[in-house]
Write an enzyme that holds these catalytic residues in place. Structure first.
Site, PDB file in Angstrom:
ATOM      1  N   LYS A 174      52.868  58.826  66.108  1.00 25.09           N
ATOM      2  CA  LYS A 174      52.279  57.743  66.893  1.00 25.09           C
ATOM      3  C   LYS A 174      53.308  56.992  67.737  1.00 25.09           C
ATOM      4  CE  LYS A 174      51.893  54.781  62.764  1.00 25.09           C
ATOM      5  NZ  LYS A 174      52.265  55.836  61.779  1.00 25.09           N
ATOM      6  N   ASN A 191      52.941  48.137  66.390  1.00 26.58           N
ATOM      7  CA  ASN A 191      53.742  48.596  65.254  1.00 26.58           C
ATOM      8  C   ASN A 191      55.082  49.159  65.698  1.00 26.58           C
ATOM      9  OD1 ASN A 191      53.825  49.082  62.333  1.00 26.58           O
ATOM     10  ND2 ASN A 191      53.789  51.251  62.862  1.00 26.58           N
ATOM     11  N   HIS A 248      51.677  56.134  52.176  1.00 25.27           N
ATOM     12  CA  HIS A 248      51.463  54.790  51.617  1.00 25.27           C
ATOM     13  C   HIS A 248      50.580  54.827  50.366  1.00 25.27           C
ATOM     14  CE1 HIS A 248      53.382  53.284  55.197  1.00 25.27           C
ATOM     15  NE2 HIS A 248      52.470  53.831  55.963  1.00 25.27           N
TER      16      HIS A 248
END
Length: 462
Positions: free
Chosen positions: A125, A148, A194
């Protein structure tokens, strides 16, 4: 520990870069707030207090008393919604949002004609976000890139008005976003990450899927069904993939024995002319073309950028060629999917790899690495979870361990043969040994230079 009495004010939780941008955004608009941080001395707090002497700050364990009397909570993405005091506030019905939600609300009144591209995914990304921003700039658009990556989104609103906002969004940011209405949104790919924060892959998937809420166009990965939007979604769907594309979609085809980037039946450019190398970066390029097309970027400008953009530091970055061996820094690969992508991308032409992997696995399942060993000559493990990685591949490739980065690089060089890659792609976070993945990547770079007797980079990004 310090506490202040809160009387229905907004509460900002977390005083990292995102939290500080939220505090500045709200206080400059005359909105009363209380800021909270679990650290006794958050970095840069003194600067913030100097700028806003009236700022109320609570440090230490999060106060349920403060949170339960808040009018609204703005939480930083690094803080889990499952924290007990935060969960109690949520159960009471107190709104909990993030900086992306504040950005979305402000954008509606400040610049309603501006378009937003929302990019998420487990891997790639940052590359796609940066690439698309460069494409828009090359096309003459007033573009702002952040989220981000790089600049917090609220800080983007303090710059000259942008026609196009290109935002990288994490699953953590998406958890607290409701009003964002992207012109186009994408989930580039999805693999377990995560898992220390999510109960399972399904929960992680649900968080990522929030990027499609209110989106006018969706860009999906044909090779990954988890990137597809809800069946009920009425938006126009674009797609990309490493196979031949359907009419109007983006993919990879053959012409006179060479691979070409294509849109439907139309050839765009030879894959060999991409400045980035690796199958995963071809996929990133195709995703950027689909996103850019969805917001009206001219193809000529987009292809021009693809011929010059070499990639980002610590993301399949060529460090040096030494004794016929190419050293590659992919320290940003903090999950299994990213490492598999790097292995598959670099080994696509039959090249062999000596992989350096390990670190803090964050509870990840390393078993998918067993399916990527076709490209490996050997594995050198580092970090606290190196032994867990070794356990899933030790019957498929030669495995060694190292106690330091210097030892790992030295051992990898001895194992490699001319024509091989030595690839740092850890499949883990860095926090067991390094402050962040950038520091880990620099340690690898330094170890390579010391071994090769070199003073600087000889090569470029892959």
């Amino acid at each position: 520990m310090s506490r202040n009495v809160n009387t229905g004010k907004k509460v900002v939780i977390g005083l990292g870069a995102t939290g500080q941008s939220v505090v500045r955004f709200l206080l400059r608009r005359g909105i009363s707030l209380v800021a909270m941080d679990s650290r006794s001395e958050p970095p840069e707090l003194a600067v913030l207090k100097c700028e806003f002497p009236q700022l109320c700050v609570e440090t230490g364990a999060f106060s349920a008393e403060t949170l339960l009397t808040a009018s609204e909570i703005i939480i930083s993405p690094g803080i889990a919604l499952t924290e007990p005091a935060i969960a109690r506030a949520a159960a009471k019905g107190i709104p909990i949002i993030g900086d992306i939600e504040l950005f979305a609300r402000e954008l509606k009144s400040l610049a309603p004609a501006s378009k937003v591209v929302a990019i998420t995914g487990s891997n790639g990304k940052s590359t796609v976000t940066t690439l698309l921003g460069m494409m828009a700039k090359e096309a003459g658009f007033k573009v702002a890139v952040g989220g981000n990556i790089g600049i917090p989104v609220l800080d983007l609103l303090t710059q000259p008005a942008a026609e196009l906002f290109v935002l990288e969004l994490s699953s953590f940011q998406l958890e607290t976003t409701f009003s964002l209405a992207p012109a186009v949104a994408t989930i580039l790919n999805l693999s377990a990450d995560h898992m220390d924060r999510y109960s399972d892959l399904a929960a992680y998937h649900r968080a990522k899927q929030r990027v499609y809420r209110n989106a006018k166009n969706l860009v999906v990965n044909r090779s990954d069904d988890l990137t597809r939007g809800p069946l009920s979604h009425k938006s126009h769907e674009w797609s990309f993939g490493l196979n031949c594309p359907d009419l109007g979609q983006f993919g990879l085809g053959q012409k006179k024995g060479k691979a070409w980037l294509m849109q439907g039946l139309k050839t765009l450019m030879p894959a060999a002319e991409l400045a980035m190398v690796g199958q995963h970066n071809i996929a990133n390029a195709l995703a950027a073309l689909a996103l850019g097309s969805a917001v009206g970027l001219p193809m000529e400008a987009m292809l021009k950028v693809l011929q010059s953009f070499c990639g980002l530091p610590h993301r399949c970055e060529r460090i040096i060629d030494f004794n016929g061996i190419t050293f590659v820094n992919d320290s940003k690969a903090t999950n299994v999917g990213a490492t598999c992508a790097a292995i598959n991308g670099l080994a696509s032409d039959g090249d062999k790899i000596v992989l350096i992997a390990g670190g803090d696995g964050k509870g990840a399942d390393f078993r998918p690495l067993a399916d990527c060993t076709h490209g490996l000559r050997a594995l050198v493990t580092i970090g606290v979870d190196g032994n867990r990685i070794a356990a899933v591949v030790n019957d498929k490739t030669e495995v060694h361990s190292a106690s330091s980065m210097n030892e790992a690089v030295s051992r990898a060089l001895r194992l490699a043969a001319p024509g091989d890659f030595v690839l740092l792609s850890p499949a883990c976070a860095s926090f067991d040994q390094y402050r962040n993945f950038e520091v880990r990547g620099e340690a690898f770079r330094q170890a390579v230079f010391e071994l090769a007797g070199a003073d600087r980079v000889a090569g470029g990004a892959l």
